[in-house]
Design a protein around this motif. Structure first.
Motif, PDB file in Angstrom:
ATOM      1  N   SER A   1      29.971  67.832  88.367  1.00  0.00           N
ATOM      2  CA  SER A   1      29.008  67.253  87.417  1.00  0.00           C
ATOM      3  C   SER A   1      29.075  67.946  86.059  1.00  0.00           C
ATOM      4  O   SER A   1      29.036  67.289  85.017  1.00  0.00           O
ATOM      5  CB  SER A   1      27.582  67.346  87.964  1.00  0.00           C
ATOM      6  N   LEU A   2      29.189  69.250  86.079  1.00  0.00           N
ATOM      7  CA  LEU A   2      29.253  70.022  84.839  1.00  0.00           C
ATOM      8  C   LEU A   2      30.522  69.688  84.053  1.00  0.00           C
ATOM      9  O   LEU A   2      30.470  69.417  82.848  1.00  0.00           O
ATOM     10  CB  LEU A   2      29.211  71.516  85.155  1.00  0.00           C
ATOM     11  N   VAL A   3      31.657  69.697  84.742  1.00  0.00           N
ATOM     12  CA  VAL A   3      32.935  69.403  84.079  1.00  0.00           C
ATOM     13  C   VAL A   3      32.933  67.986  83.518  1.00  0.00           C
ATOM     14  O   VAL A   3      33.329  67.767  82.376  1.00  0.00           O
ATOM     15  CB  VAL A   3      34.110  69.614  85.056  1.00  0.00           C
ATOM     16  N   LYS A   4      32.449  67.016  84.289  1.00  0.00           N
ATOM     17  CA  LYS A   4      32.406  65.619  83.835  1.00  0.00           C
ATOM     18  C   LYS A   4      31.493  65.481  82.624  1.00  0.00           C
ATOM     19  O   LYS A   4      31.835  64.792  81.658  1.00  0.00           O
ATOM     20  CB  LYS A   4      31.951  64.694  84.957  1.00  0.00           C
ATOM     21  N   LYS A   5      30.344  66.122  82.657  1.00  0.00           N
ATOM     22  CA  LYS A   5      29.403  66.050  81.537  1.00  0.00           C
ATOM     23  C   LYS A   5      30.043  66.604  80.259  1.00  0.00           C
ATOM     24  O   LYS A   5      29.966  65.976  79.205  1.00  0.00           O
ATOM     25  CB  LYS A   5      28.133  66.833  81.872  1.00  0.00           C
ATOM     26  N   TYR A   6      30.689  67.756  80.363  1.00  0.00           N
ATOM     27  CA  TYR A   6      31.327  68.354  79.193  1.00  0.00           C
ATOM     28  C   TYR A   6      32.439  67.457  78.657  1.00  0.00           C
ATOM     29  O   TYR A   6      32.580  67.291  77.440  1.00  0.00           O
ATOM     30  CB  TYR A   6      31.900  69.730  79.524  1.00  0.00           C
ATOM     31  N   TYR A   7      33.241  66.867  79.543  1.00  0.00           N
ATOM     32  CA  TYR A   7      34.321  65.987  79.109  1.00  0.00           C
ATOM     33  C   TYR A   7      33.764  64.725  78.462  1.00  0.00           C
ATOM     34  O   TYR A   7      34.204  64.322  77.389  1.00  0.00           O
ATOM     35  CB  TYR A   7      35.235  65.634  80.289  1.00  0.00           C
TER      36      TYR A   7
ATOM     37  N   LEU B   1      33.016  67.738  74.650  1.00  0.00           N
ATOM     38  CA  LEU B   1      33.029  69.192  74.500  1.00  0.00           C
ATOM     39  C   LEU B   1      34.287  69.812  75.110  1.00  0.00           C
ATOM     40  O   LEU B   1      34.695  70.909  74.725  1.00  0.00           O
ATOM     41  CB  LEU B   1      31.784  69.799  75.167  1.00  0.00           C
ATOM     42  N   TRP B   2      34.849  69.115  76.105  1.00  0.00           N
ATOM     43  CA  TRP B   2      36.071  69.582  76.759  1.00  0.00           C
ATOM     44  C   TRP B   2      37.166  68.547  76.584  1.00  0.00           C
ATOM     45  O   TRP B   2      36.928  67.343  76.674  1.00  0.00           O
ATOM     46  CB  TRP B   2      35.838  69.796  78.254  1.00  0.00           C
ATOM     47  N   SER B   3      38.383  69.034  76.357  1.00  0.00           N
ATOM     48  CA  SER B   3      39.561  68.169  76.266  1.00  0.00           C
ATOM     49  C   SER B   3      40.141  67.967  77.666  1.00  0.00           C
ATOM     50  O   SER B   3      39.716  68.615  78.629  1.00  0.00           O
ATOM     51  CB  SER B   3      40.615  68.849  75.395  1.00  0.00           C
ATOM     52  N   LYS B   4      41.133  67.088  77.759  1.00  0.00           N
ATOM     53  CA  LYS B   4      41.834  66.902  79.038  1.00  0.00           C
ATOM     54  C   LYS B   4      42.493  68.201  79.469  1.00  0.00           C
ATOM     55  O   LYS B   4      42.543  68.518  80.654  1.00  0.00           O
ATOM     56  CB  LYS B   4      42.875  65.787  78.931  1.00  0.00           C
ATOM     57  N   ALA B   5      42.979  68.978  78.502  1.00  0.00           N
ATOM     58  CA  ALA B   5      43.619  70.257  78.811  1.00  0.00           C
ATOM     59  C   ALA B   5      42.621  71.211  79.467  1.00  0.00           C
ATOM     60  O   ALA B   5      42.961  71.949  80.401  1.00  0.00           O
ATOM     61  CB  ALA B   5      44.205  70.882  77.549  1.00  0.00           C
ATOM     62  N   ARG B   6      41.399  71.175  78.993  1.00  0.00           N
ATOM     63  CA  ARG B   6      40.366  72.042  79.563  1.00  0.00           C
ATOM     64  C   ARG B   6      40.014  71.605  80.990  1.00  0.00           C
ATOM     65  O   ARG B   6      39.822  72.441  81.869  1.00  0.00           O
ATOM     66  CB  ARG B   6      39.131  72.010  78.664  1.00  0.00           C
ATOM     67  N   VAL B   7      39.948  70.290  81.215  1.00  0.00           N
ATOM     68  CA  VAL B   7      39.680  69.780  82.560  1.00  0.00           C
ATOM     69  C   VAL B   7      40.849  70.137  83.472  1.00  0.00           C
ATOM     70  O   VAL B   7      40.658  70.501  84.636  1.00  0.00           O
ATOM     71  CB  VAL B   7      39.413  68.258  82.539  1.00  0.00           C
ATOM     72  N   HIS B   8      42.063  70.075  82.933  1.00  0.00           N
ATOM     73  CA  HIS B   8      43.260  70.462  83.691  1.00  0.00           C
ATOM     74  C   HIS B   8      43.130  71.920  84.129  1.00  0.00           C
ATOM     75  O   HIS B   8      43.429  72.266  85.274  1.00  0.00           O
ATOM     76  CB  HIS B   8      44.506  70.269  82.817  1.00  0.00           C
ATOM     77  N   LYS B   9      42.683  72.765  83.226  1.00  0.00           N
ATOM     78  CA  LYS B   9      42.486  74.186  83.540  1.00  0.00           C
ATOM     79  C   LYS B   9      41.417  74.355  84.619  1.00  0.00           C
ATOM     80  O   LYS B   9      41.521  75.236  85.471  1.00  0.00           O
ATOM     81  CB  LYS B   9      42.099  74.946  82.270  1.00  0.00           C
ATOM     82  N   ALA B  10      40.402  73.486  84.601  1.00  0.00           N
ATOM     83  CA  ALA B  10      39.352  73.537  85.627  1.00  0.00           C
ATOM     84  C   ALA B  10      39.925  73.251  87.009  1.00  0.00           C
ATOM     85  O   ALA B  10      39.462  73.814  88.005  1.00  0.00           O
ATOM     86  CB  ALA B  10      38.231  72.551  85.294  1.00  0.00           C
ATOM     87  N   VAL B  11      40.958  72.410  87.073  1.00  0.00           N
ATOM     88  CA  VAL B  11      41.633  72.160  88.360  1.00  0.00           C
ATOM     89  C   VAL B  11      42.363  73.421  88.795  1.00  0.00           C
ATOM     90  O   VAL B  11      42.261  73.847  89.953  1.00  0.00           O
ATOM     91  CB  VAL B  11      42.615  70.968  88.273  1.00  0.00           C
ATOM     92  N   GLU B  12      43.082  74.043  87.874  1.00  0.00           N
ATOM     93  CA  GLU B  12      43.821  75.274  88.194  1.00  0.00           C
ATOM     94  C   GLU B  12      42.890  76.385  88.659  1.00  0.00           C
ATOM     95  O   GLU B  12      43.252  77.186  89.530  1.00  0.00           O
ATOM     96  CB  GLU B  12      44.610  75.744  86.978  1.00  0.00           C
ATOM     97  N   CYS B  13      41.687  76.419  88.114  1.00  0.00           N
ATOM     98  CA  CYS B  13      40.699  77.441  88.486  1.00  0.00           C
ATOM     99  C   CYS B  13      39.873  77.027  89.707  1.00  0.00           C
ATOM    100  O   CYS B  13      38.941  77.737  90.084  1.00  0.00           O
ATOM    101  CB  CYS B  13      39.775  77.717  87.306  1.00  0.00           C
ATOM    102  N   LYS B  14      40.216  75.875  90.270  1.00  0.00           N
ATOM    103  CA  LYS B  14      39.562  75.346  91.469  1.00  0.00           C
ATOM    104  C   LYS B  14      38.088  74.996  91.259  1.00  0.00           C
ATOM    105  O   LYS B  14      37.285  75.062  92.168  1.00  0.00           O
ATOM    106  CB  LYS B  14      39.744  76.294  92.657  1.00  0.00           C
ATOM    107  N   TRP B  15      37.731  74.617  90.031  1.00  0.00           N
ATOM    108  CA  TRP B  15      36.378  74.131  89.748  1.00  0.00           C
ATOM    109  C   TRP B  15      36.252  72.695  90.211  1.00  0.00           C
ATOM    110  O   TRP B  15      35.190  72.278  90.658  1.00  0.00           O
ATOM    111  CB  TRP B  15      36.083  74.214  88.258  1.00  0.00           C
TER     112      TRP B  15
END
Length: 56
Positions: free
Chosen positions: A14-20, A24-38
C-alpha cells in the motif's frame, strides 16, 4: 482513494503504490523496492503496469 491491503499483498504494498501513484516514486524506485523485498515482482507489475525485469 486509499489503497486497501489484501491478504495477498506484501506488508508495504500500500505504501509503495501510494508513493508511485502520487508521483513521489519512479519506476526505478519501485524496482528497488522489489530488490529490497518490500514488494514482489507481481506487485511491481500491479503498481506500474509493466513486467518486472531483474537487473543484471
Amino acid at each position: 482513494m486509499p489503497v486497501k491491503k489484501t491478504p495477498e499483498h506484501s506488508k508495504r504494498f500500500s505504501l509503495v503504490k501510494k508513493y508511485y501513484d502520487r508521483g513521489l516514486w519512479s519506476k526505478a524506485r519501485v524496482h528497488k523496492a522489489v530488490e529490497c523485498k518490500w514488494v514482489t515482482a507481481d506487485e511491481y507489475k500491479e503498481i506500474t503496469g509493466e513486467e518486472y525485469v531483474k537487473a543484471e
